[in-house]
Design a protein around this motif. Sequence first.
Motif, PDB file in Angstrom:
ATOM      1  N   ASP A 266       0.503  -0.926  -0.302  1.00 11.87           N
ATOM      2  CA  ASP A 266       0.199   0.060  -0.278  1.00 11.87           C
ATOM      3  C   ASP A 266       1.303   0.989  -0.071  1.00 11.87           C
ATOM      4  OD1 ASP A 266      -2.629  -1.626   0.224  1.00 11.87           O
ATOM      5  OD2 ASP A 266      -2.383  -1.837   2.263  1.00 11.87           O
ATOM      6  N   SER A 267      -0.050   2.201  -0.258  1.00 17.73           N
ATOM      7  CA  SER A 267       0.916   3.747  -0.237  1.00 17.73           C
ATOM      8  C   SER A 267       0.120   4.656   0.440  1.00 17.73           C
ATOM      9  CB  SER A 267       1.223   3.981  -1.655  1.00 17.73           C
ATOM     10  OG  SER A 267       1.550   3.351  -2.707  1.00 17.73           O
ATOM     11  N   THR A 268       0.844   5.704   0.680  1.00 16.07           N
ATOM     12  CA  THR A 268       0.883   7.293   1.986  1.00 16.07           C
ATOM     13  C   THR A 268       1.466   7.825   0.990  1.00 16.07           C
ATOM     14  OG1 THR A 268       0.610   5.730   3.944  1.00 16.07           O
ATOM     15  CG2 THR A 268       0.827   8.100   4.417  1.00 16.07           C
ATOM     16  N   VAL A 269       0.277   8.806   0.748  1.00 18.28           N
ATOM     17  CA  VAL A 269       0.309  10.237   0.498  1.00 18.28           C
ATOM     18  C   VAL A 269       1.220  11.424   1.189  1.00 18.28           C
ATOM     19  CG1 VAL A 269      -0.118  12.122  -0.983  1.00 18.28           C
ATOM     20  CG2 VAL A 269      -0.458   9.992  -1.193  1.00 18.28           C
ATOM     21  N   VAL A 270       2.538  12.127   1.700  1.00 17.24           N
ATOM     22  CA  VAL A 270       2.494  12.827   2.986  1.00 17.24           C
ATOM     23  C   VAL A 270       2.514  14.374   2.110  1.00 17.24           C
ATOM     24  CG1 VAL A 270       4.774  11.283   3.565  1.00 17.24           C
ATOM     25  CG2 VAL A 270       5.215  12.493   2.258  1.00 17.24           C
ATOM     26  N   ARG A 271       3.142  15.163   2.976  1.00 19.97           N
ATOM     27  CA  ARG A 271       3.036  17.247   2.530  1.00 19.97           C
ATOM     28  C   ARG A 271       4.069  16.751   3.007  1.00 19.97           C
ATOM     29  NH1 ARG A 271      -1.774  18.635   4.757  1.00 19.97           N
ATOM     30  NH2 ARG A 271      -2.483  19.657   2.770  1.00 19.97           N
ATOM     31  N   MET A 272       5.563  17.670   2.784  1.00 19.88           N
ATOM     32  CA  MET A 272       6.868  18.378   2.895  1.00 19.88           C
ATOM     33  C   MET A 272       6.761  19.601   2.645  1.00 19.88           C
ATOM     34  SD  MET A 272       9.692  15.892   2.122  1.00 19.88           S
ATOM     35  CE  MET A 272       9.561  14.226   2.280  1.00 19.88           C
ATOM     36  N   VAL A 273       6.267  19.720   4.011  1.00 21.62           N
ATOM     37  CA  VAL A 273       6.980  21.990   4.080  1.00 21.62           C
ATOM     38  C   VAL A 273       8.049  21.953   4.357  1.00 21.62           C
ATOM     39  CG1 VAL A 273       6.092  24.364   4.489  1.00 21.62           C
ATOM     40  CG2 VAL A 273       4.514  21.997   3.874  1.00 21.62           C
ATOM     41  N   PRO A 274       8.814  22.759   3.335  1.00 21.09           N
ATOM     42  CA  PRO A 274      10.983  22.823   4.349  1.00 21.09           C
ATOM     43  C   PRO A 274      10.730  24.106   5.608  1.00 21.09           C
ATOM     44  CG  PRO A 274      10.213  22.999   1.751  1.00 21.09           C
ATOM     45  CD  PRO A 274       9.566  23.044   2.307  1.00 21.09           C
ATOM     46  N   ARG A 275      11.630  23.159   6.430  1.00 22.07           N
ATOM     47  CA  ARG A 275      11.460  24.289   7.451  1.00 22.07           C
ATOM     48  C   ARG A 275      12.141  25.147   7.071  1.00 22.07           C
ATOM     49  NH1 ARG A 275      10.608  21.749  12.467  1.00 22.07           N
ATOM     50  NH2 ARG A 275      11.150  19.052  12.008  1.00 22.07           N
ATOM     51  N   SER A 276      11.847  25.853   7.723  1.00 23.45           N
ATOM     52  CA  SER A 276      12.228  27.828   7.739  1.00 23.45           C
ATOM     53  C   SER A 276      12.424  28.295   9.227  1.00 23.45           C
ATOM     54  CB  SER A 276      10.932  29.190   7.096  1.00 23.45           C
ATOM     55  OG  SER A 276       9.709  28.557   7.603  1.00 23.45           O
ATOM     56  N   LYS A 277      12.066  27.777   9.812  1.00 21.03           N
ATOM     57  CA  LYS A 277      12.699  28.267  11.177  1.00 21.03           C
ATOM     58  C   LYS A 277      13.494  26.791  11.687  1.00 21.03           C
ATOM     59  CE  LYS A 277       9.104  31.711  12.434  1.00 21.03           C
ATOM     60  NZ  LYS A 277       7.533  31.039  12.233  1.00 21.03           N
ATOM     61  N   GLY A 278      13.706  26.209  11.465  1.00 23.69           N
ATOM     62  CA  GLY A 278      15.008  25.685  11.927  1.00 23.69           C
ATOM     63  C   GLY A 278      14.562  24.844  12.999  1.00 23.69           C
ATOM     64  N   PRO A 279      14.824  23.585  13.804  1.00 16.21           N
ATOM     65  CA  PRO A 279      16.119  24.060  14.236  1.00 16.21           C
ATOM     66  C   PRO A 279      17.055  23.150  13.662  1.00 16.21           C
ATOM     67  CG  PRO A 279      15.463  22.152  15.521  1.00 16.21           C
ATOM     68  CD  PRO A 279      14.424  23.157  14.716  1.00 16.21           C
ATOM     69  N   PHE A 280      18.299  24.636  13.102  1.00 18.29           N
ATOM     70  CA  PHE A 280      19.630  24.060  11.998  1.00 18.29           C
ATOM     71  C   PHE A 280      20.476  23.743  13.212  1.00 18.29           C
ATOM     72  CE2 PHE A 280      16.304  26.691   9.176  1.00 18.29           C
ATOM     73  CZ  PHE A 280      16.417  25.868   9.153  1.00 18.29           C
ATOM     74  N   ALA A 281      21.722  23.487  12.682  1.00 14.82           N
ATOM     75  CA  ALA A 281      23.079  23.032  12.830  1.00 14.82           C
ATOM     76  C   ALA A 281      23.941  24.292  12.351  1.00 14.82           C
ATOM     77  CB  ALA A 281      23.141  21.369  13.170  1.00 14.82           C
ATOM     78  N   ARG A 282      24.989  24.706  13.578  1.00 13.31           N
ATOM     79  CA  ARG A 282      25.614  25.646  13.375  1.00 13.31           C
ATOM     80  C   ARG A 282      26.688  24.979  11.887  1.00 13.31           C
ATOM     81  NH1 ARG A 282      30.078  27.937  15.799  1.00 13.31           N
ATOM     82  NH2 ARG A 282      30.340  26.450  16.368  1.00 13.31           N
ATOM     83  N   ASP A 283      26.153  24.208  11.730  1.00 20.42           N
ATOM     84  CA  ASP A 283      27.922  23.305  10.097  1.00 20.42           C
ATOM     85  C   ASP A 283      26.749  21.680  10.094  1.00 20.42           C
ATOM     86  OD1 ASP A 283      28.797  21.729   8.323  1.00 20.42           O
ATOM     87  OD2 ASP A 283      30.376  22.745   8.895  1.00 20.42           O
ATOM     88  N   GLU A 284      25.856  22.373   8.644  1.00 16.03           N
ATOM     89  CA  GLU A 284      24.646  21.068   8.223  1.00 16.03           C
ATOM     90  C   GLU A 284      25.622  19.983   7.744  1.00 16.03           C
ATOM     91  OE1 GLU A 284      22.031  21.945   5.043  1.00 16.03           O
ATOM     92  OE2 GLU A 284      22.020  20.720   4.167  1.00 16.03           O
ATOM     93  N   SER A 285      26.666  19.701   7.360  1.00 20.36           N
ATOM     94  CA  SER A 285      27.448  18.539   7.115  1.00 20.36           C
ATOM     95  C   SER A 285      28.016  18.114   8.403  1.00 20.36           C
ATOM     96  CB  SER A 285      28.353  18.998   6.240  1.00 20.36           C
ATOM     97  OG  SER A 285      29.460  19.599   7.357  1.00 20.36           O
ATOM     98  N   VAL A 286      28.530  18.903   9.304  1.00 21.37           N
ATOM     99  CA  VAL A 286      28.614  18.046  11.105  1.00 21.37           C
ATOM    100  C   VAL A 286      27.088  17.656  10.919  1.00 21.37           C
ATOM    101  CG1 VAL A 286      29.307  18.044  13.514  1.00 21.37           C
ATOM    102  CG2 VAL A 286      30.738  19.649  11.342  1.00 21.37           C
TER     103      VAL A 286
END
Length: 308
Positions: A208-228
């Motif tokens: 079976d399948s499921t439809v999802v809604r994705m909305v980019p986070r504009s406010k974070g939380p974001f790490a100081r360095d995404e690659s880390v």
Amino acid sequence: MKKKRIIETVHQDARMSITQVSSLSDDIRRLLKRYNVRPKKKRGQSFLSSHSMAKDIVDLAELSGQEEVLEIGGGFGVLTQRIAEKARHVHVIEIDPSLVKALRDVAKDFNNVSIIEGDALTVDLPRVSTIISNLPYSISSEITFRILKEMEFEVAILMYQKEFASRLVANPGTSEYSRLTINVQYYAEVEEILGVPADMFYPVPAVDSTVVRMVPRSKGPFARDESVFHWMIGGIYPYPNKNLRKALRIWFRNLRIDKNLSDEVLKRLEGVLKGDERLRSINLNELVSLADVLLELIEIRTITDPRV
Ligand code: SAM
């Protein structure tokens, strides 16, 4: 609660209209023959066989008529046509040359459909505000990270295999909460919005399948360095059932870093994490704090910089 109810009430109307479902299945069978397509599992070639389901999926994007939309994997264009009726423009990517031919025929009835022939993992992606796709499941992870990292969109309405979708939306403390969950939720808020039974497709898939809604986070939380952040998640989440202290020790040992450094990390995290939490229960805010502590240690050269 609300989320669950939506999922459970899915598609009574599509299930009701058996005649409509079977007639579109017949259409798909005819199209397969006409365009000489033998559905390939490895390309995720199960085609929507319900017009009402296609309508509902596109309606979930709440198009106003102004949007540039990307569709990944157009197939015979069941969603493409519906999007073209509702949006300013639809860019549809399709890898299979026979299906590209079918899409070109569909596009003749519209002046707002562009077809991009090629692999969605490598073609240049157009600038769009909205993404709508019944995704080829074989590339679920890769295409999801591609759009999250490379595109600036407002909303994506994406269909996944049901179990995969459960991992995308999982909450801390559940068995589905995993590296995938965290890496995706780092970029976007994700919710399940529609369940789609296997018999809505032709050929009928095993899942079976499921439809999802994705909305980019504009406010974070974001790490100081995404690659880390992603380096750390890749390093500790192979052991999701271990507690944090143990997982850090194993990871540091693998990296040939003094494993006792985990004590220093936890000291710096005082008030946020103690070390005895199971990885599966640690939330995004806490993981971001952990990544920032690792960055501090990289900056004072206690940990070798993984980015160089
Ligand atoms: N949108 C159609 C529908 O809903 O009936 C087809 C969806 S079907 C699940 C997935 C589609 O993606 C197929 O048409 C398949 O050929 C295409 N596809 C598979 N891998 C692809 C890739 N790497 N890049 C672009 N399209 C791909």
